[in-house]
Write a protein that holds these residues in place. Structure first.
Motif, PDB file in Angstrom:
ATOM      1  N   ALA A 309      30.041  44.806 -18.356  1.00 43.83           N
ATOM      2  CA  ALA A 309      29.464  45.767 -17.422  1.00 43.83           C
ATOM      3  C   ALA A 309      30.246  45.698 -16.117  1.00 43.83           C
ATOM      4  CB  ALA A 309      27.986  45.465 -17.181  1.00 43.83           C
ATOM      5  N   LEU A 310      30.045  46.706 -15.259  1.00 44.79           N
ATOM      6  CA  LEU A 310      30.750  46.766 -13.980  1.00 44.79           C
ATOM      7  C   LEU A 310      29.775  46.457 -12.854  1.00 44.79           C
ATOM      8  CD1 LEU A 310      33.539  49.186 -13.056  1.00 44.79           C
ATOM      9  CD2 LEU A 310      31.666  48.938 -11.436  1.00 44.79           C
ATOM     10  N   TYR A 311      30.158  45.488 -12.016  1.00 46.18           N
ATOM     11  CA  TYR A 311      29.260  45.039 -10.954  1.00 46.18           C
ATOM     12  C   TYR A 311      29.163  46.085  -9.840  1.00 46.18           C
ATOM     13  CZ  TYR A 311      26.913  41.841  -7.737  1.00 46.18           C
ATOM     14  OH  TYR A 311      25.994  41.247  -6.889  1.00 46.18           O
ATOM     15  N   LEU A 312      27.900  46.376  -9.442  1.00 48.88           N
ATOM     16  CA  LEU A 312      27.645  47.335  -8.370  1.00 48.88           C
ATOM     17  C   LEU A 312      27.398  46.670  -7.027  1.00 48.88           C
ATOM     18  CD1 LEU A 312      25.253  49.928 -10.065  1.00 48.88           C
ATOM     19  CD2 LEU A 312      27.671  50.202  -9.520  1.00 48.88           C
ATOM     20  N   GLY A 313      27.005  45.393  -7.059  1.00 52.92           N
ATOM     21  CA  GLY A 313      26.556  44.714  -5.866  1.00 52.92           C
ATOM     22  C   GLY A 313      25.048  44.541  -5.898  1.00 52.92           C
ATOM     23  N   ASP A 314      24.532  43.663  -5.007  1.00 55.72           N
ATOM     24  CA  ASP A 314      23.096  43.445  -4.887  1.00 55.72           C
ATOM     25  C   ASP A 314      22.467  43.024  -6.220  1.00 55.72           C
ATOM     26  OD1 ASP A 314      20.725  43.308  -3.438  1.00 55.72           O
ATOM     27  OD2 ASP A 314      20.161  45.370  -3.903  1.00 55.72           O
ATOM     28  N   GLY A 315      23.214  42.271  -7.030  1.00 56.84           N
ATOM     29  CA  GLY A 315      22.666  41.751  -8.273  1.00 56.84           C
ATOM     30  C   GLY A 315      22.493  42.770  -9.378  1.00 56.84           C
ATOM     31  N   LYS A 316      23.207  43.888  -9.307  1.00 60.74           N
ATOM     32  CA  LYS A 316      23.056  44.947 -10.317  1.00 60.74           C
ATOM     33  C   LYS A 316      24.414  45.312 -10.916  1.00 60.74           C
ATOM     34  CE  LYS A 316      18.907  47.119  -8.348  1.00 60.74           C
ATOM     35  NZ  LYS A 316      18.697  46.127  -7.275  1.00 60.74           N
TER      36      LYS A 316
END
Length: 373
Positions: A309-316
């Motif tokens: 998956a691709l990290y979005l930031g803020d744990g998502k």
């Protein structure tokens, strides 16, 4: 799992039953009454994990097949050039052979020099004759080399074609394996009752929330988000634009994606091509600790690196979860994390970063890759 997604699960199960219409010999037996919800979820997780692993294996073979097709084309082009060059050398060798035959009955250069009225002219003529002889020798040598080169290219072209055909057959078998795995999941879903589906969804949701809470409280994940690199920002925005598009195994856009199809296309459109499959992304891209994650990094899941998956930031993360699901935003800990990789480790972070807007509907649905449809 939302009520809407659960209804989709029931619809998918009914549709699968209608499409499969298995004969008694192939119909999956109903789960034993004593089987717990946790055991049902485990069975589904295992079935989906096998399907995902088969999908990534198929993707890897597809990549090799694509490269092999290019290699066959390259060798065919080289062979065509070698054949044209060999034909030209043979023509030149024939011309020189005819010239040598026509001059075979003439006096030797030594006698010509002794009988010549102008010895200097005879010497000059002898030099020309010598040059012609050397040219004949070079042509014969070049002809020999080109014949050897053409034979070698022909062997390599045949071998490359044989490899391409073998890969195509391997890909076909792997495609059938994926379809078999997915059919197993469909038959399993058909065998579940609505109450069982609801219970599995509740357990799945609770497990995801618990895993996310443990990760964030452990300190393994940073509480602040480092800005992405310029390319990472572009990769994130590309992935966000794909939200809501369907998962399809083996797909890499633009209409549908599988997990690694989404991540590879996101970074490809960002100007940084990366390997196609999750295993190759994990094996070949630089690893980065979870507490150093920045948007655009790739989070890889399961011991065999079968999901990404691709990290979005803020744990998502944004991910293409599995067949029957759509690209969505999920908690990073929705699945067992193997680690993370960064496609552009030497690129500096942006001085300022405004994350892309995420639709509220982007988080709907099951987060686990191998949960229920």
């Amino acid at each position: 799992m939302s009520g809407r997604f659960l209804r989709l699960a029931c619809t998918a199960a009914v549709a699968a039953q209608a499409v499969l219409a298995p004969s008694p010999a192939f119909a999956a037996p109903a789960p034993a009454p004593a089987q717990s919800v946790a055991e049902l979820l485990t069975d589904l997780q295992q079935a989906y994990q096998q399907a995902e692993q088969a999908t990534e294996t198929y993707n890897a073979t597809a990549e090799r097949l694509q490269r092999q097709r290019a290699e066959v084309t390259r060798l065919d082009d080289e062979l065509a050039i070698a054949r044209r060059s060999l034909h030209a050398s043979r023509t030149e060798a024939g011309r020189l052979a005819r010239q040598q035959y026509q001059n075979a009955g003439s006096l030797s250069p030594y006698l010509r020099l002794l009988l010549a009225r102008d010895p200097q002219h005879a010497l000059d003529e002898g030099h020309v004759i010598g040059e012609l002889a050397r040219e004949r020798a070079k042509t014969v040598g070049r002809l020999t080399d080109e014949e050897r080169n053409q034979a070698d290219l022909a062997r390599r072209a045949r071998a490359a074609l044989d490899t391409r055909l073998a890969l195509a057959e391997k890909q076909r078998k792997q495609r059938d394996e994926v379809r078999t795995r997915l059919s197993d999941v469909e038959r399993m879903l058909v065998s579940l009752t609505a109450d069982q589906l609801t219970a599995i969804a509740d357990l799945e949701k609770a497990k995801t929330a618990d895993a996310q809470r443990k990760l964030t409280t452990s300190g393994a994940l940073s509480s602040t988000t480092t800005p992405p690199s310029p390319a990472g920002d572009r990769a994130v925005r590309y992935a966000v634009r794909q939200l809501g598009k369907p998962y399809q195994w083996g797909a890499a856009g633009p209409v549908s994606y599988d997990c690694s199809g989404l991540t590879s296309q996101a970074w490809g459109h960002a100007g940084t091509p990366i390997p196609r499959t999750s295993q190759e992304q994990w094996a070949h891209l630089p690893h980065v600790p979870l507490n150093h994650l920045r948007p655009g990094d790739l989070v890889v899941y399961f011991p065999e690196a079968t999901h990404v998956a691709l990290y979005l930031g803020d744990g998502k993360v944004v991910q293409a979860p599995r067949p029957g699901a759509k690209i969505k935003v999920s908690p990073i800990a929705a699945n067992p994390i193997l680690g993370a990789v960064r496609p552009d480790p030497t690129a500096a972070s942006l001085p300022r970063y405004t994350p892309p807007a995420i639709p509220k509907t982007a988080t709907e649905g099951s987060d686990e890759v191998f949960g229920t449809l």
